[in-house]
Design a protein around this motif. Sequence first.
Motif, PDB file in Angstrom:
ATOM      1  N   THR A   1      23.351  10.253 -21.948  1.00  0.00           N
ATOM      2  CA  THR A   1      24.784   8.597 -21.733  1.00  0.00           C
ATOM      3  C   THR A   1      24.973   8.701 -20.349  1.00  0.00           C
ATOM      4  OG1 THR A   1      26.945  10.853 -21.910  1.00  0.00           O
ATOM      5  CG2 THR A   1      25.602   8.943 -24.295  1.00  0.00           C
ATOM      6  N   PRO A   2      23.927   7.870 -19.411  1.00  0.00           N
ATOM      7  CA  PRO A   2      24.269   7.347 -18.744  1.00  0.00           C
ATOM      8  C   PRO A   2      25.604   6.253 -18.163  1.00  0.00           C
ATOM      9  CG  PRO A   2      22.298   6.552 -18.921  1.00  0.00           C
ATOM     10  CD  PRO A   2      22.722   7.790 -20.200  1.00  0.00           C
ATOM     11  N   VAL A   3      26.794   6.563 -17.157  1.00  0.00           N
ATOM     12  CA  VAL A   3      27.214   5.034 -17.058  1.00  0.00           C
ATOM     13  C   VAL A   3      26.252   3.941 -16.617  1.00  0.00           C
ATOM     14  CG1 VAL A   3      29.433   4.859 -16.346  1.00  0.00           C
ATOM     15  CG2 VAL A   3      29.179   6.739 -16.136  1.00  0.00           C
ATOM     16  N   THR A   4      25.640   3.878 -16.094  1.00  0.00           N
ATOM     17  CA  THR A   4      24.951   3.176 -16.171  1.00  0.00           C
ATOM     18  C   THR A   4      23.394   3.214 -15.489  1.00  0.00           C
ATOM     19  OG1 THR A   4      25.140   3.103 -13.534  1.00  0.00           O
ATOM     20  CG2 THR A   4      26.629   1.735 -14.573  1.00  0.00           C
ATOM     21  N   ALA A   5      22.373   1.839 -16.167  1.00  0.00           N
ATOM     22  CA  ALA A   5      20.960   2.374 -15.703  1.00  0.00           C
ATOM     23  C   ALA A   5      20.650   0.793 -15.557  1.00  0.00           C
ATOM     24  CB  ALA A   5      20.443   3.006 -17.522  1.00  0.00           C
ATOM     25  N   LEU A   6      19.819   1.646 -14.472  1.00  0.00           N
ATOM     26  CA  LEU A   6      19.111   0.360 -13.801  1.00  0.00           C
ATOM     27  C   LEU A   6      17.548   0.507 -13.575  1.00  0.00           C
ATOM     28  CD1 LEU A   6      19.058  -2.571 -11.997  1.00  0.00           C
ATOM     29  CD2 LEU A   6      19.156  -0.916 -10.124  1.00  0.00           C
TER      30      LEU A   6
ATOM     31  N   GLU B   1       0.362  -1.256  -0.004  1.00  0.00           N
ATOM     32  CA  GLU B   1      -0.325  -0.103   0.170  1.00  0.00           C
ATOM     33  C   GLU B   1       0.823   1.711   0.131  1.00  0.00           C
ATOM     34  OE1 GLU B   1      -3.872  -1.829   2.773  1.00  0.00           O
ATOM     35  OE2 GLU B   1      -2.277  -0.218   3.415  1.00  0.00           O
ATOM     36  N   LEU B   2       1.815   1.487   0.618  1.00  0.00           N
ATOM     37  CA  LEU B   2       2.635   2.302   0.716  1.00  0.00           C
ATOM     38  C   LEU B   2       3.335   2.330  -0.918  1.00  0.00           C
ATOM     39  CD1 LEU B   2       4.105   1.768   4.259  1.00  0.00           C
ATOM     40  CD2 LEU B   2       2.869   3.813   4.019  1.00  0.00           C
ATOM     41  N   ILE B   3       3.877   2.048  -0.846  1.00  0.00           N
ATOM     42  CA  ILE B   3       4.397   1.505  -2.281  1.00  0.00           C
ATOM     43  C   ILE B   3       3.440   2.527  -3.308  1.00  0.00           C
ATOM     44  CG2 ILE B   3       6.044   0.475  -4.258  1.00  0.00           C
ATOM     45  CD1 ILE B   3       6.350  -1.692  -2.020  1.00  0.00           C
ATOM     46  N   ALA B   4       2.759   1.728  -3.271  1.00  0.00           N
ATOM     47  CA  ALA B   4       1.106   2.113  -3.875  1.00  0.00           C
ATOM     48  C   ALA B   4       1.291   3.648  -4.474  1.00  0.00           C
ATOM     49  CB  ALA B   4       0.380   1.110  -4.915  1.00  0.00           C
ATOM     50  N   LYS B   5       1.479   3.714  -2.646  1.00  0.00           N
ATOM     51  CA  LYS B   5       0.465   5.725  -2.719  1.00  0.00           C
ATOM     52  C   LYS B   5       1.794   6.576  -2.890  1.00  0.00           C
ATOM     53  CE  LYS B   5      -1.817   8.072   0.522  1.00  0.00           C
ATOM     54  NZ  LYS B   5      -2.304   7.858   2.499  1.00  0.00           N
ATOM     55  N   HIS B   6       2.849   6.436  -2.463  1.00  0.00           N
ATOM     56  CA  HIS B   6       4.108   7.055  -2.128  1.00  0.00           C
ATOM     57  C   HIS B   6       4.873   7.245  -3.157  1.00  0.00           C
ATOM     58  CE1 HIS B   6       2.175   8.539   1.293  1.00  0.00           C
ATOM     59  NE2 HIS B   6       1.983   7.624   2.118  1.00  0.00           N
ATOM     60  N   ALA B   7       4.740   5.771  -4.360  1.00  0.00           N
ATOM     61  CA  ALA B   7       6.159   5.703  -5.696  1.00  0.00           C
ATOM     62  C   ALA B   7       5.363   4.844  -6.455  1.00  0.00           C
ATOM     63  CB  ALA B   7       6.797   4.413  -4.461  1.00  0.00           C
ATOM     64  N   THR B   8       6.310   5.620  -7.500  1.00  0.00           N
ATOM     65  CA  THR B   8       5.837   4.740  -8.942  1.00  0.00           C
ATOM     66  C   THR B   8       5.549   3.274  -8.656  1.00  0.00           C
ATOM     67  OG1 THR B   8       7.354   5.021  -9.458  1.00  0.00           O
ATOM     68  CG2 THR B   8       5.539   6.881  -9.992  1.00  0.00           C
ATOM     69  N   ARG B   9       5.408   1.802  -9.874  1.00  0.00           N
ATOM     70  CA  ARG B   9       5.939   1.329 -10.194  1.00  0.00           C
ATOM     71  C   ARG B   9       7.511   0.784 -10.701  1.00  0.00           C
ATOM     72  NH1 ARG B   9       4.573  -3.949 -13.177  1.00  0.00           N
ATOM     73  NH2 ARG B   9       5.367  -1.973 -15.116  1.00  0.00           N
ATOM     74  N   GLU B  10       7.683   1.534 -10.553  1.00  0.00           N
ATOM     75  CA  GLU B  10       9.186   0.931 -11.423  1.00  0.00           C
ATOM     76  C   GLU B  10       9.984   2.364 -10.843  1.00  0.00           C
ATOM     77  OE1 GLU B  10       9.299  -0.774 -15.330  1.00  0.00           O
ATOM     78  OE2 GLU B  10       8.479  -2.498 -14.591  1.00  0.00           O
ATOM     79  N   VAL B  11      11.033   2.316 -10.779  1.00  0.00           N
ATOM     80  CA  VAL B  11      12.426   3.270 -11.076  1.00  0.00           C
ATOM     81  C   VAL B  11      13.342   3.272 -12.004  1.00  0.00           C
ATOM     82  CG1 VAL B  11      13.686   4.379  -9.148  1.00  0.00           C
ATOM     83  CG2 VAL B  11      11.674   3.664  -8.018  1.00  0.00           C
ATOM     84  N   LEU B  12      13.620   3.889 -12.562  1.00  0.00           N
ATOM     85  CA  LEU B  12      14.829   3.834 -13.572  1.00  0.00           C
ATOM     86  C   LEU B  12      16.335   4.591 -12.869  1.00  0.00           C
ATOM     87  CD1 LEU B  12      16.803   3.637 -16.149  1.00  0.00           C
ATOM     88  CD2 LEU B  12      15.586   5.766 -16.911  1.00  0.00           C
ATOM     89  N   GLU B  13      16.892   4.327 -12.542  1.00  0.00           N
ATOM     90  CA  GLU B  13      18.161   4.840 -11.631  1.00  0.00           C
ATOM     91  C   GLU B  13      19.252   4.767 -12.513  1.00  0.00           C
ATOM     92  OE1 GLU B  13      19.752   2.769  -8.230  1.00  0.00           O
ATOM     93  OE2 GLU B  13      18.066   2.402  -7.383  1.00  0.00           O
ATOM     94  N   LEU B  14      19.817   6.008 -13.389  1.00  0.00           N
ATOM     95  CA  LEU B  14      20.975   6.246 -13.230  1.00  0.00           C
ATOM     96  C   LEU B  14      22.535   7.082 -13.162  1.00  0.00           C
ATOM     97  CD1 LEU B  14      18.397   8.410 -16.134  1.00  0.00           C
ATOM     98  CD2 LEU B  14      19.621   6.066 -16.514  1.00  0.00           C
ATOM     99  N   ARG B  15      23.388   6.178 -13.276  1.00  0.00           N
ATOM    100  CA  ARG B  15      23.992   7.178 -13.139  1.00  0.00           C
ATOM    101  C   ARG B  15      25.185   7.076 -14.339  1.00  0.00           C
ATOM    102  NH1 ARG B  15      26.890   4.407  -7.747  1.00  0.00           N
ATOM    103  NH2 ARG B  15      24.455   2.795  -6.869  1.00  0.00           N
ATOM    104  N   PHE B  16      25.827   9.013 -14.035  1.00  0.00           N
ATOM    105  CA  PHE B  16      26.326   9.885 -15.017  1.00  0.00           C
ATOM    106  C   PHE B  16      28.021   9.639 -14.786  1.00  0.00           C
ATOM    107  CE2 PHE B  16      22.677  10.460 -15.687  1.00  0.00           C
ATOM    108  CZ  PHE B  16      22.057  10.837 -16.745  1.00  0.00           C
ATOM    109  N   GLY B  17      28.695   9.721 -15.302  1.00  0.00           N
ATOM    110  CA  GLY B  17      30.475  10.740 -15.633  1.00  0.00           C
ATOM    111  C   GLY B  17      30.293  11.851 -14.444  1.00  0.00           C
TER     112      GLY B  17
END
Lengths: 262, 317
Positions: B292-297, B229-245
């Motif tokens: 151009t992220p170094v990593t994407a998750l 419930e908490l995730i549904a209410k306060h976050a989206t279904r997915e998260v894209l994590e991007l790391r840059f140089g």
Amino acid sequence: MTTATASPGMALRFYRYCWLHYRRNWKGTIVISVANPLLFLVAIGAGLGAVVGSHVEALGGVSYLAFFAPGMLAAASMQNGMIESAFPVSYQRMPGRAYPVAVSTPLEPVDVLHGHALFMAVKIAIGAAAFCAVMFAFGVAASPLAVLALPAAVLTGFAFAMPVAAWAVTLPDVRPVQTLFKWVVMPLYLFSGTFFATTQLPEAVQHLVALTPLWHGVELCRTLTLGTATWAGSLTHTAYLTALALVGYVVARRNYHRHLHP
Amino acid sequence: MSDVIAQATGLVKTYPPRDKRSAPFTAVDGIDFTLQRGEAFGFLGPNGAGKSSTMRMIACVSPPTAGTLRVLGLDPATDGRRIRARLGVVPQDDALDSELSVRENLLIYGRYFGLSTRLIDERATQLLDFAQLTDKAAERVDALSGGMRRRLTIARSLINEPELLLLDEPTTGLDPQARHVLWDRLFRLKQQGVTLVLTTHYMDEAEQLCDRLVVMDGGKIVAQGSPAELIAKHATREVLELRFGIGEQAAAVEKLRQARTGDRIEELPDRLLWYTAEGDAALAAAHALGLTPVTALVRRASLEDVFLALTGRTLVD
């Protein structure tokens, strides 16, 4: 603040813990609490006493051994009272030690105090009994009242144990305890009439010494052992020491509650 | 069976000042909660959020400053002994007697509850088996590993067959393998119907163990519900994590904001989080913007994201 009623049965549960814990630790304390005073008795009383010579007037006409032994009994008892309270209480009240564990069970802080105080009293009594046995074997007792020196010594030790426990339970760490032994125990030990008659001190200092609890313990033990006890004197000393133990107990009861169920 | 096992209304804990110069400190600032029998309930929050102070009040070792608290239907102010007799407590610091043996630690604790030596022996054998410590029974506690100590503390807390088990940061300081062993044991207890209340600052722990939880911050409850419930209410279904140089993140964030995706973007010191319904689609959009992220998750949103959304901070710094 609600203070729960004390329960003797609960207190005994903590008392039993103290013995189980002691079974693992007795080697560390038996030397200082039992062997040390006896070595002093032999070395100072019998050894140095032979040099001092007997029947010095300032000692009240008895041998140095007879003068020194009951004084040492009281001083050793005081030290045992402090050793049994200061270090264990300040140690066991720390997070993760026996006190916080016990007070998270049906035991209340007051039960922990009672159980531990009983253990202290028994330990003080054992030390004093061992000392008395050797002292009497030296033939120091001059009166049947000398047997009362044992409860007198226990009272002396307990009169120190209670206020020190009341203080130790408030400490965030054990360091102040070292200071107590350096600056309180040592001077009392040396200047409360254990090793020499306080009449040899300047008069102003004598009055000061007569205010210290150890002096009362020394006088009580000594007069009972040497058969010079008076009703007035003995009752005064006993009342003083009892009052000190009681005040210490009342403050300890409050402090245990405040610090263990904050 | 869904009756209330503990309930608090307007619960406050203020500690007196430590010395003359400091001010009183309010650790718990007016919280309400209801714990149901048989559930696993979590207090989640960073260090200093007031979780442990709350637990200490429920454990009846710290009287509330204000508000009402009922535990097992009783008032801690007057019935502390009776309540504590029916609780199990697992403190954060283990609180074992390291000079005594494993079995002696159980014996001492059982005696505090007034149990007979025979009964303690009987239960100790079962509990040591449960804690996988049977072959360590005679060893001194200081010879045990951190994970073993924690399992022994849990075994000890069960000696009085408690109705409510309180665990303060049960896996803090343990290595990943020891944590999983512990979770497994706690999960078994839950299956057996023991009510669990735990504090944690680990999201994965809360997600694994808790049916319901409250998120605490600064002495207050900022959200409550089941993990889903908490995730549904306060976050989206997915998260894209991007790391840059090094030094490139700020420019990337700027570009994303200008693109007006409508999604929430969080900047962390080492990466940025893009809250979105479709992670892969978001990544494609990022590439289309020339990033151009170094990593994407791409991952599912977790309670960590809930906490970040609620407080703007991460749980473990």
